[in-house]
Design a protein around this motif. Structure first.
Motif, PDB file in Angstrom:
ATOM      1  N   GLU A   1       1.009  -1.145   0.150  1.00  0.00           N
ATOM      2  CA  GLU A   1       0.399  -0.152   0.302  1.00  0.00           C
ATOM      3  C   GLU A   1       0.973   0.657   0.192  1.00  0.00           C
ATOM      4  OE1 GLU A   1      -2.525  -2.972   3.281  1.00  0.00           O
ATOM      5  OE2 GLU A   1      -0.121  -2.671   2.222  1.00  0.00           O
ATOM      6  N   GLN A   2       1.995   1.601   0.916  1.00  0.00           N
ATOM      7  CA  GLN A   2       2.773   2.499   1.017  1.00  0.00           C
ATOM      8  C   GLN A   2       4.077   2.430  -0.969  1.00  0.00           C
ATOM      9  OE1 GLN A   2       1.591   4.377   3.146  1.00  0.00           O
ATOM     10  NE2 GLN A   2       2.732   4.699   3.300  1.00  0.00           N
ATOM     11  N   ALA A   3       4.098   0.974  -1.097  1.00  0.00           N
ATOM     12  CA  ALA A   3       4.881   1.263  -2.370  1.00  0.00           C
ATOM     13  C   ALA A   3       4.051   1.766  -3.357  1.00  0.00           C
ATOM     14  CB  ALA A   3       5.653   0.074  -2.739  1.00  0.00           C
ATOM     15  N   GLU A   4       2.188   2.652  -3.493  1.00  0.00           N
ATOM     16  CA  GLU A   4       1.600   2.731  -4.702  1.00  0.00           C
ATOM     17  C   GLU A   4       0.665   3.759  -4.049  1.00  0.00           C
ATOM     18  OE1 GLU A   4       1.037   1.385  -7.469  1.00  0.00           O
ATOM     19  OE2 GLU A   4       2.327  -0.166  -7.738  1.00  0.00           O
ATOM     20  N   GLY A   5       1.727   3.964  -2.406  1.00  0.00           N
ATOM     21  CA  GLY A   5       0.758   5.341  -2.411  1.00  0.00           C
ATOM     22  C   GLY A   5       0.932   6.939  -2.809  1.00  0.00           C
ATOM     23  N   LEU A   6       0.416   7.864  -1.844  1.00  0.00           N
ATOM     24  CA  LEU A   6       1.240   9.214  -2.108  1.00  0.00           C
ATOM     25  C   LEU A   6       2.193   9.501  -1.841  1.00  0.00           C
ATOM     26  CD1 LEU A   6      -2.387  11.319  -1.279  1.00  0.00           C
ATOM     27  CD2 LEU A   6      -1.200  10.834  -2.932  1.00  0.00           C
ATOM     28  N   HIS A   7       3.202   8.352  -0.867  1.00  0.00           N
ATOM     29  CA  HIS A   7       4.791   9.125  -0.294  1.00  0.00           C
ATOM     30  C   HIS A   7       5.112   7.077  -0.783  1.00  0.00           C
ATOM     31  CE1 HIS A   7       2.515  11.168   2.432  1.00  0.00           C
ATOM     32  NE2 HIS A   7       3.629  11.990   2.315  1.00  0.00           N
ATOM     33  N   GLY A   8       5.110   6.798  -1.817  1.00  0.00           N
ATOM     34  CA  GLY A   8       5.125   5.206  -2.785  1.00  0.00           C
ATOM     35  C   GLY A   8       6.494   6.045  -3.534  1.00  0.00           C
ATOM     36  N   ILE A   9       6.826   5.231  -4.714  1.00  0.00           N
ATOM     37  CA  ILE A   9       6.955   4.556  -6.087  1.00  0.00           C
ATOM     38  C   ILE A   9       7.543   6.100  -6.680  1.00  0.00           C
ATOM     39  CG2 ILE A   9       7.770   3.217  -8.014  1.00  0.00           C
ATOM     40  CD1 ILE A   9       6.846   1.484  -5.952  1.00  0.00           C
ATOM     41  N   SER A  10       5.952   6.506  -7.041  1.00  0.00           N
ATOM     42  CA  SER A  10       5.760   7.966  -8.333  1.00  0.00           C
ATOM     43  C   SER A  10       6.579   9.042  -7.157  1.00  0.00           C
ATOM     44  CB  SER A  10       4.145   7.981  -7.962  1.00  0.00           C
ATOM     45  OG  SER A  10       4.163   6.630  -8.624  1.00  0.00           O
ATOM     46  N   HIS A  11       5.350   9.795  -6.000  1.00  0.00           N
ATOM     47  CA  HIS A  11       6.531  10.306  -5.091  1.00  0.00           C
ATOM     48  C   HIS A  11       8.506  10.175  -5.180  1.00  0.00           C
ATOM     49  CE1 HIS A  11       7.635  13.241  -2.060  1.00  0.00           C
ATOM     50  NE2 HIS A  11       8.007  12.182  -1.019  1.00  0.00           N
ATOM     51  N   CYS A  12       8.929   9.030  -4.135  1.00  0.00           N
ATOM     52  CA  CYS A  12      10.196   9.328  -5.128  1.00  0.00           C
ATOM     53  C   CYS A  12      11.108   9.520  -6.009  1.00  0.00           C
ATOM     54  CB  CYS A  12      10.449   7.906  -3.771  1.00  0.00           C
ATOM     55  SG  CYS A  12       9.953   8.099  -2.134  1.00  0.00           S
ATOM     56  N   ALA A  13      10.372   9.087  -6.951  1.00  0.00           N
ATOM     57  CA  ALA A  13      10.634   9.264  -8.128  1.00  0.00           C
ATOM     58  C   ALA A  13      11.047  10.493  -8.808  1.00  0.00           C
ATOM     59  CB  ALA A  13      10.281   7.763  -9.540  1.00  0.00           C
ATOM     60  N   ARG A  14       9.580  11.430  -8.539  1.00  0.00           N
ATOM     61  CA  ARG A  14       9.542  11.765  -8.711  1.00  0.00           C
ATOM     62  C   ARG A  14      10.151  13.360  -7.963  1.00  0.00           C
ATOM     63  NH1 ARG A  14       3.856  11.473  -9.223  1.00  0.00           N
ATOM     64  NH2 ARG A  14       3.496  12.302  -7.280  1.00  0.00           N
ATOM     65  N   THR A  15      11.005  13.136  -6.772  1.00  0.00           N
ATOM     66  CA  THR A  15      11.531  13.616  -5.487  1.00  0.00           C
ATOM     67  C   THR A  15      13.069  13.753  -6.626  1.00  0.00           C
ATOM     68  OG1 THR A  15      10.189  13.443  -4.320  1.00  0.00           O
ATOM     69  CG2 THR A  15      12.463  14.301  -3.402  1.00  0.00           C
ATOM     70  N   SER A  16      13.228  12.465  -7.690  1.00  0.00           N
ATOM     71  CA  SER A  16      14.872  12.182  -7.273  1.00  0.00           C
ATOM     72  C   SER A  16      15.189  13.293  -8.468  1.00  0.00           C
ATOM     73  CB  SER A  16      14.882  10.570  -7.715  1.00  0.00           C
ATOM     74  OG  SER A  16      16.896  10.614  -8.265  1.00  0.00           O
ATOM     75  N   VAL A  17      14.397  13.496  -9.285  1.00  0.00           N
ATOM     76  CA  VAL A  17      14.468  14.119 -10.790  1.00  0.00           C
ATOM     77  C   VAL A  17      14.668  15.570 -10.026  1.00  0.00           C
ATOM     78  CG1 VAL A  17      12.861  14.592 -12.897  1.00  0.00           C
ATOM     79  CG2 VAL A  17      13.260  12.470 -12.564  1.00  0.00           C
ATOM     80  N   LEU A  18      13.357  15.917  -8.843  1.00  0.00           N
ATOM     81  CA  LEU A  18      13.418  17.357  -8.508  1.00  0.00           C
ATOM     82  C   LEU A  18      14.723  17.848  -8.204  1.00  0.00           C
ATOM     83  CD1 LEU A  18       9.596  17.686  -7.245  1.00  0.00           C
ATOM     84  CD2 LEU A  18      10.999  18.899  -9.736  1.00  0.00           C
ATOM     85  N   ALA A  19      15.631  16.686  -7.718  1.00  0.00           N
ATOM     86  CA  ALA A  19      16.583  16.998  -7.125  1.00  0.00           C
ATOM     87  C   ALA A  19      17.691  17.115  -7.592  1.00  0.00           C
ATOM     88  CB  ALA A  19      17.056  16.130  -5.809  1.00  0.00           C
ATOM     89  N   PHE A  20      18.237  15.710  -8.728  1.00  0.00           N
ATOM     90  CA  PHE A  20      18.668  15.720  -9.942  1.00  0.00           C
ATOM     91  C   PHE A  20      18.765  18.039 -10.566  1.00  0.00           C
ATOM     92  CE2 PHE A  20      19.849  16.536 -13.880  1.00  0.00           C
ATOM     93  CZ  PHE A  20      20.941  15.962 -14.083  1.00  0.00           C
ATOM     94  N   LEU A  21      17.532  19.205 -10.642  1.00  0.00           N
ATOM     95  CA  LEU A  21      17.430  19.736 -11.660  1.00  0.00           C
ATOM     96  C   LEU A  21      17.884  20.844 -10.289  1.00  0.00           C
ATOM     97  CD1 LEU A  21      14.062  19.481 -12.867  1.00  0.00           C
ATOM     98  CD2 LEU A  21      16.002  19.098 -14.187  1.00  0.00           C
ATOM     99  N   LEU A  22      17.800  20.035  -9.087  1.00  0.00           N
ATOM    100  CA  LEU A  22      18.064  21.160  -7.975  1.00  0.00           C
ATOM    101  C   LEU A  22      19.722  21.671  -7.764  1.00  0.00           C
ATOM    102  CD1 LEU A  22      15.693  20.887  -5.032  1.00  0.00           C
ATOM    103  CD2 LEU A  22      16.259  23.202  -6.157  1.00  0.00           C
ATOM    104  N   ALA A  23      20.031  20.274  -8.215  1.00  0.00           N
ATOM    105  CA  ALA A  23      21.314  20.322  -8.449  1.00  0.00           C
ATOM    106  C   ALA A  23      21.877  20.830  -9.204  1.00  0.00           C
ATOM    107  CB  ALA A  23      21.679  18.544  -8.473  1.00  0.00           C
ATOM    108  N   ARG A  24      21.701  20.689 -10.682  1.00  0.00           N
ATOM    109  CA  ARG A  24      22.593  21.378 -11.618  1.00  0.00           C
ATOM    110  C   ARG A  24      22.213  23.353 -10.602  1.00  0.00           C
ATOM    111  NH1 ARG A  24      20.284  19.778 -17.584  1.00  0.00           N
ATOM    112  NH2 ARG A  24      22.383  17.778 -17.453  1.00  0.00           N
TER     113      ARG A  24
END
Length: 247
Positions: A64-87
């Motif tokens: 339920e957590q993997a598919e929820g609001l704090h799950g895979i999608s959220h973590c993956a998007r946060t990683s993309v946003l972190a990459f752009l902030l790092a740039r």
């Protein structure tokens, strides 16, 4: 007797009856799409330059957590946003890899979609224990010292700065930019939440966020979650969103 339709996440939030485990739905996503942040000119970005780090469902505490609001999608998007902030902040390659890895894992040990104040610490401990396997799956090569800094960022990402323990404050001082940027990336993905009062508040951050990243983050939620609701897999949904937003 006919089955009553489930209430949308937004309706549940307004009624203060959100369940422990929360998933996006079409009605809530439509409302999010109808309330974008101010538009801003996007810099030149290439989709192929942006790494897509998708955590394994097995890393989460329950399905339920993997598919929820704090799950895979959220973590993956946060990683993309972190990459752009790092740039934006001229972070070097190894530190960017550590930051993006921390972002991809930061909520994986949540027990539910409520506050769960200990989930950052649990996530840091879990990453430290499973770093070799995690880095192999994500395709990241991070030296030991930076793994420790990534764990520090994960442990502190959900805590206000004034709530750091003395040990956390000391660890933060050794690499403040990783924690600051993870907090900022996590904040930017709050457009997925069903009430505006939970959306990004940049006054809590210690790093500058360019204006264009707000509509970019909002668009990431819309396009990736829409693709998921239409049956796309996690990686395909995120890649779809990044491709649309960098055209």
């Amino acid at each position: 007797m006919p089955v009553q339709p489930e209430l949308a996440l937004r309706e549940l939030a307004i009624g203060r009856t959100l369940p422990d485990h929360q998933r996006m739905d079409a009605a809530t996503l439509d409302w999010i799409a109808e309330n974008p942040p101010p538009a801003a000119d996007l810099p030149q970005l290439a989709a192929d330059d942006i790494p897509v780090l998708v955590p394994d469902p097995a890393w989460f505490t329950r399905p339920e957590q993997a598919e929820g609001l704090h799950g895979i999608s959220h973590c993956a998007r946060t990683s993309v946003l972190a990459f752009l902030l790092a740039r934006v902040h001229d972070i070097d390659g190894p530190h960017t890899a550590a930051l993006c890895t921390a972002a991809a894992l930061h909520d994986c040990r949540r027990h539910d979609d409520r506050t769960d104040p200990e989930h950052g610490r649990r996530g840091a401990d879990w990453f430290t224990e499973h770093a070799e396997d995690v880095l192999a799956v994500l395709g990241q090569n991070i030296p030991a010292a930076l793994r420790e800094e990534a764990a520090t960022a994960i442990a502190a990402h959900n805590l206000p700065y004034d709530a750091f323990s003395p040990a956390q404050h000391t660890a933060y001082q050794r690499a403040p930019h990783l924690t600051d940027l993870l907090k900022a990336a996590d904040c930017l993905d709050r457009y997925r939440l069903p009430l505006k009062r939970w959306w990004p508040d940049l006054t809590h951050l210690r790093v500058t966020v360019p204006d264009w990243l707000l509509p970019f983050a909002h668009g990431m939620v819309i396009h990736s979650e829409r693709a998921r609701l239409h049956g796309a897999g996690q990686r395909d949904a995120l890649t779809h969103a990044v491709t649309i937003l960098t055209r």
